[in-house]
Design an enzyme around this catalytic site. Structure first.
Site, PDB file in Angstrom:
ATOM      1  N   GLU A  70      12.263 133.042  73.334  1.00 20.45           N
ATOM      2  CA  GLU A  70      12.458 134.162  72.418  1.00 20.45           C
ATOM      3  C   GLU A  70      12.715 135.461  73.161  1.00 20.45           C
ATOM      4  O   GLU A  70      13.494 136.304  72.721  1.00 20.45           O
ATOM      5  CB  GLU A  70      11.245 134.340  71.498  1.00 20.45           C
ATOM      6  N   ASP A  86       8.621 129.794  71.932  1.00 23.30           N
ATOM      7  CA  ASP A  86       8.158 131.101  71.472  1.00 23.30           C
ATOM      8  C   ASP A  86       6.802 131.339  72.132  1.00 23.30           C
ATOM      9  O   ASP A  86       5.822 130.670  71.803  1.00 23.30           O
ATOM     10  CB  ASP A  86       8.014 131.127  69.952  1.00 23.30           C
ATOM     11  N   ILE A  88       4.644 133.858  72.051  1.00 16.69           N
ATOM     12  CA  ILE A  88       3.643 134.321  71.083  1.00 16.69           C
ATOM     13  C   ILE A  88       4.333 134.404  69.729  1.00 16.69           C
ATOM     14  O   ILE A  88       5.069 135.364  69.462  1.00 16.69           O
ATOM     15  CB  ILE A  88       3.019 135.685  71.438  1.00 16.69           C
ATOM     16  N   ASP A  89       4.127 133.418  68.889  1.00 16.93           N
ATOM     17  CA  ASP A  89       4.664 133.479  67.533  1.00 16.93           C
ATOM     18  C   ASP A  89       3.626 134.196  66.670  1.00 16.93           C
ATOM     19  O   ASP A  89       2.537 133.675  66.454  1.00 16.93           O
ATOM     20  CB  ASP A  89       4.929 132.080  66.986  1.00 16.93           C
ATOM     21  N   THR A  91       3.613 138.016  67.042  1.00 15.07           N
ATOM     22  CA  THR A  91       3.324 139.110  67.978  1.00 15.07           C
ATOM     23  C   THR A  91       2.687 140.311  67.289  1.00 15.07           C
ATOM     24  O   THR A  91       1.781 140.950  67.851  1.00 15.07           O
ATOM     25  CB  THR A  91       4.605 139.542  68.712  1.00 15.07           C
TER      26      THR A  91
END
Length: 263
Positions: A70, A86, A88-89, A91
């Site tokens: 990402e 990802d 940190i999905d 954030t």
């Protein structure tokens, strides 16, 4: 050629290591490092650090693989496997200290996701799946809830960081609220899909997802007996619709009627 189980084992170990990094860095405070699609679409230095760790670990173990992250890291695959990540999905939840964010890693062979893992950073729950191998939560098989009437369904959704799309989504949600049990917005698409997979909701709809939001969680949901579809949303972006397979068509009709999709 690595099997899906071997790819999953690697992804699971790396996701847990990345979750530990995110947890440790959160203790020292968080600052927004940049914005992306809009001023509300933020990225932190921890996002970058977690993605760098994941990329390093995966490509050390499998140097011929591709990588799509990402936060912008990209490598072309020479092996046929590409990792979709990802770091940190969720954030914004992470920045505010809301305990709903995850590390998401999927292995894609060609155009097909064959293994995926989503680790809830705060709760420690680990959702996994391989193509044809079922879905699991902390090693235990999971399945979607049985289909109930539309009026009794709990629906997850999310909102775009772009104002015009968000306004269109809000209008559609207003219409949907009168047809279902309730609507929840938790802030992590990957976890929404995993929660649907293990029976914590009945349906999901959101416009604006990217491959890294969907790859692992989508596989986990499908392997748990769910169905994932996509169309063009009212804001002109990719709209993901998901539900237990037996109730998908009815929910898709409601999504269309309520204005989530482009006319």
């Amino acid at each position: 050629m690595a099997s899906p189980d071997e790819l999953l084992a690697l992804a699971r170990d790396v996701a847990r290591e990345a979750a530990d990094l995110v947890t440790e860095r959160r203790r020292h405070g968080v600052e927004v490092a940049d914005t992306k699609s809009s001023p509300t679409d933020v990225v932190t230095e921890v996002d970058h650090a977690a993605e760098e760790l994941i990329r390093k670990r995966l490509l050390e173990a499998r140097p011929g693989d591709g990588f799509v992250g990402e936060e912008g890291a990209a490598d072309t695959s020479a092996s046929g496997i590409t990792w979709v990540v990802d770091p940190i999905d969720g954030t914004v939840n992470f920045v505010y200290g809301i305990p709903q964010y995850a590390v998401s890693i999927a292995a894609r062979r060609g155009d097909e996701v064959v293994a995926g893992v989503v680790v809830d950073v705060v709760k420690g729950e680990c959702f996994t799946a391989t193509r044809g191998g079922g879905a699991h939560l902390d090693g235990r098989p999971v399945q979607v809830r049985g289909v109930v009437p539309l009026a009794q369904r709990l629906v997850f959704t999310g909102f775009s960081y772009e104002r015009d799309t968000r306004v269109a989504q809000a209008a559609a949600v207003r219409e949907l609220l009168g047809r279902v049990r309730d609507v929840r917005r938790l802030g992590s698409a990957a976890l929404d899909l995993c929660y649907l997979a293990c029976g914590r909701a009945d349906a999901y709809v959101e416009e604006g997802l990217h491959d890294w939001d969907l790859a692992a969680g989508g596989l986990i949901l499908e392997e748990a007996g769910g169905r994932v579809g996509e169309a063009t949303g009212a804001g002109g972006k990719r709209c993901i619709v998901a539900a237990p397979a037996g109730g998908f068509d009815e929910f898709m009709t409601a999504v269309e009627d309520c204005g989530f999709l482009a006319s």
